[in-house]
Design a protein around this motif. Structure first.
Motif, PDB file in Angstrom:
ATOM      1  N   ALA A 136       0.819  -1.218   0.000  1.00  0.00           N
ATOM      2  CA  ALA A 136       0.000   0.000   0.000  1.00  0.00           C
ATOM      3  C   ALA A 136       0.849   1.264   0.000  1.00  0.00           C
ATOM      4  CB  ALA A 136      -0.933  -0.006   1.205  1.00  0.00           C
ATOM      5  N   ALA A 137       2.113   1.152   0.368  1.00  0.00           N
ATOM      6  CA  ALA A 137       2.998   2.312   0.385  1.00  0.00           C
ATOM      7  C   ALA A 137       3.574   2.621  -0.993  1.00  0.00           C
ATOM      8  CB  ALA A 137       4.144   2.082   1.378  1.00  0.00           C
ATOM      9  N   LEU A 138       3.314   1.759  -1.973  1.00  0.00           N
ATOM     10  CA  LEU A 138       3.934   1.892  -3.286  1.00  0.00           C
ATOM     11  C   LEU A 138       2.973   2.479  -4.314  1.00  0.00           C
ATOM     12  CD1 LEU A 138       5.744  -1.564  -3.400  1.00  0.00           C
ATOM     13  CD2 LEU A 138       6.701   0.655  -2.724  1.00  0.00           C
ATOM     14  N   LYS A 139       3.529   3.166  -5.288  1.00  0.00           N
ATOM     15  CA  LYS A 139       2.736   3.741  -6.366  1.00  0.00           C
ATOM     16  C   LYS A 139       2.316   2.673  -7.370  1.00  0.00           C
ATOM     17  CE  LYS A 139       5.435   8.007  -5.945  1.00  0.00           C
ATOM     18  NZ  LYS A 139       6.538   8.798  -6.545  1.00  0.00           N
ATOM     19  N   ARG A 140       3.172   1.646  -7.527  1.00  0.00           N
ATOM     20  CA  ARG A 140       2.885   0.552  -8.459  1.00  0.00           C
ATOM     21  C   ARG A 140       2.956  -0.774  -7.690  1.00  0.00           C
ATOM     22  NH1 ARG A 140       6.261   4.076 -11.115  1.00  0.00           N
ATOM     23  NH2 ARG A 140       5.377   5.100 -12.953  1.00  0.00           N
ATOM     24  N   PRO A 141       1.949  -1.093  -6.925  1.00  0.00           N
ATOM     25  CA  PRO A 141       1.996  -2.296  -6.085  1.00  0.00           C
ATOM     26  C   PRO A 141       2.044  -3.595  -6.876  1.00  0.00           C
ATOM     27  CG  PRO A 141      -0.207  -1.328  -6.070  1.00  0.00           C
ATOM     28  CD  PRO A 141       0.695  -0.333  -6.748  1.00  0.00           C
TER      29      PRO A 141
END
Length: 289
Positions: A136-141
């Motif tokens: 969830a912390a990533l732009k492209r999970p």
């Protein structure tokens, strides 16, 4: 397993402790260029020494064939960088291998995502934390998954690949291919507290600790029963020493919170950790090292 699979050309490992160094060593031995991220200079030097020592020992045992002397190959294949900003842009795989702190892991993975190219796969070596929550912390999970290596990494035959609902098939396929390039076998599981390996391994370890606590048998007797009776290569209490009692306690606390009372840490485990009896790394756990 396809032993002819090619490793990633460039790998970044965030954290150069025992697990991080083992992961870096394994990829370097397979032919990857590796950047190890360690902010502290002394810690970075220690990581390089761990990797060089591991390669030398593997070569001496005849379990690793390198193009030249292992201690000369390490500077060619492995470099320590002091910040994630120095991770090469053309990195194919980033593996986070820092302590089991979800906020720290998420912060470091997000920072790495901003540095590498869009096709780079990001992975966490977490043994129990929610990979979905880290994603969830990533732009492209979709390019993220768990790659759970086992200690000691260079000789362990297994990598547990943990998929989130967003992990793409391309990410999964790349992780499987790179696992095979290391000469290891993959098991693919869905994200769940403790995954498959930690959940089952911890169940056995905690019950063994309770048996010691209750005076059923001593550590050596319990381990011998599992080693000879069930053909485990190592008994659950010796394995707890190798993993680290503090690591086992942290995993138990997480699973206790998420899965319930059956994972409640035994009193003896808490007492040993409080006394600094952490296992092999401290010289004393259920055994003296």
């Amino acid at each position: 397993m396809n032993s002819a699979a090619a490793p990633p050309s460039v790998v970044a490992v965030i954290g150069g402790g025992r697990m991080g160094a083992g992961i870096a060593q394994s990829f370097a031995a397979a032919g990857s260029r590796v950047a190890v991220v360690e902010r502290d200079g002394a810690a970075g030097a220690a990581a390089l020494e761990r990797i060089a020592k591991g390669l030398r020992q593997a070569t001496e045992r005849g379990t690793l064939a390198l193009a030249g002397p292992s201690d000369l190959d390490v500077p060619d294949r492995v470099a320590v960088v002091s910040s994630i900003a120095e991770v090469p842009h053309d990195t194919d795989l980033v593996v986070e291998a820092v302590p089991e702190d979800a906020a720290l892991k998420a912060e470091l993975l997000a920072a790495a995502e901003d540095v590498v190219h869009e096709g780079c796969v990001l992975a966490s070596n977490t043994s129990s934390l929610s990979v979905t929550e880290l994603a969830a912390a990533l732009k492209r999970p979709g390019r993220f998954l768990g790659m759970h290596f086992f200690n000691p990494v260079p000789v362990s035959a297994l990598v547990e690949l943990v998929l989130t609902p967003d992990t793409t098939e391309a990410t999964r396929s790349a992780a499987v291919r790179w696992t095979h390039a290391l000469g290891k076998q993959d098991v693919v599981v869905k994200d769940s507290p403790g995954f498959a390996s930690s959940r089952l391994g911890l169940t056995l370890g905690l019950e063994a600790i309770r048996m010691v606590e209750e005076g059923v048998a001593d550590a050596e007797a319990i381990d011998t029963a599992m080693h000879l009776g069930y053909r485990h290569p190592m008994g659950p209490l010796r394995l707890t020493d190798v993993v680290g009692l503090d690591v086992r306690l942290a995993i138990a606390e997480h699973l206790h919170a998420t899965l319930g009372e059956r994972f409640a840490p035994p009193r003896l485990l808490r007492e040993k950790v409080a006394r600094g009896e952490l296992g092999r790394k401290s010289g004393q756990g259920f055994y003296r090292w």
